[in-house]
Design an enzyme around this catalytic site. Sequence first.
Site, short mmCIF file in Angstrom:
data_model
loop_
_atom_site.label_atom_id
_atom_site.label_comp_id
_atom_site.label_asym_id
_atom_site.label_seq_id
_atom_site.Cartn_x
_atom_site.Cartn_y
_atom_site.Cartn_z
N GLU A 45 0.83 -1.21 0.00
CA GLU A 45 0.00 0.00 0.00
C GLU A 45 0.86 1.26 0.00
O GLU A 45 0.55 2.24 -0.68
CB GLU A 45 -0.92 0.00 1.23
CG GLU A 45 -2.09 -0.95 1.13
CD GLU A 45 -3.07 -0.56 0.04
OE1 GLU A 45 -3.43 0.63 -0.05
OE2 GLU A 45 -3.47 -1.44 -0.74
N CYS A 200 -12.79 2.03 -14.29
CA CYS A 200 -13.15 3.43 -14.07
C CYS A 200 -11.88 4.28 -14.05
O CYS A 200 -11.56 4.96 -13.07
CB CYS A 200 -13.92 3.57 -12.76
SG CYS A 200 -14.75 5.16 -12.55
N CYS A 207 -16.93 2.19 -19.33
CA CYS A 207 -18.22 2.12 -18.63
C CYS A 207 -19.02 0.86 -18.95
O CYS A 207 -19.67 0.29 -18.05
CB CYS A 207 -19.04 3.37 -18.93
SG CYS A 207 -18.28 4.90 -18.29
#
Length: 357
Positions: A45, A200, A207
């Site tokens: 992360e 996205c 989409c």
Amino acid sequence: MDQLAVPAADVAQARTDILAWFDRHGRHDLPWQHPATPYRVWVSEVMLQQTQVATVVPYFLRFLARFPDPVALADAPQEEVLALWAGLGYYARARNLHRAAQEIRDRHGGELPADLAALEALPGIGRSTAGAIHSLGQGRRAAILDGNVKRVLARWHAVEGWPGRSAVARHLWALSERYTPAQRCADYNQAMMDLGATVCTRRAPRCPQCPLQARCRARASGQPESWPSPKPKRDRPLRQTRMLILQQGNQVLLQKRPPTGIWGGLWSLPEADMDKTPERHAEAIGLKVDTTAHWPRLRHAFTHFELDIHPVHLKVSGAGQQVMESDTLWESIHETGTRAVAAPVARLLQQLREHTP
């Protein structure tokens, strides 16, 4: 309608659709997922902040091979940590990772704490990173809000405003908390990150492939790229510095930067004021200049400013007693690749190696 007043049935259906998409299309083979320990999730992360997955993977593998657990990381000298980080940029991340590992060793028995507040109290761990460790690495429910998740939620609910503004961030956090499930929380959070990274996307979002397409307000508008609002533009000031490539035989002079600030703790090239000749700087530290060559300017962009580096290559001789301090050293030119240096310094040293037999 209040965007947070989403009927429970709609929330449940959205979760179901997202998890079904993840089972079929999500990323399941990232190296930090096998095994997804709290430590491995944490390191990944931190590395993924401001950095793409494809860039992070080889760094992650090398980092974990050398530092397989928090104690190994805590016990290592900072210079070695920075050397393995060199090239990833944003070096405060590595320094904070090292400091946090030492706190984990000294205060938490060598294991990342299972309490969210305790995780957030560690250097460099914010609310979203703590949530990722808590959910992906510890199997507990916690919401996240990294850049990818912000984009998905902002488009899904057409949230106006730049996410860096506190009011907009609070709104997005409330949405994230609303949708994050108690069951399969880790899969849901990974799914939201994967949606933002692969479907996205910032530009040209796909989409028709999105499980949220029927309920996405940004898509309904016909201009999904209009969300989230961009960061307000500010002119970045331009700064100047002169870097001295002081070569004596097959050695070059390196200088360690202060532990905090730009490139903190990294090795670099000595810098000289722009209004002072390079020769005067070299002579001031006891070196005799034999030849001088001005290399092409190098521009490097930071978050808040741009830096024009004016490299000057000086072949020198002499004892240079005044430079032999704890923060300076003469290094073999052909071994400088092992030092922790910033990207533009690495390019200059590479150029020097290529021109030195």
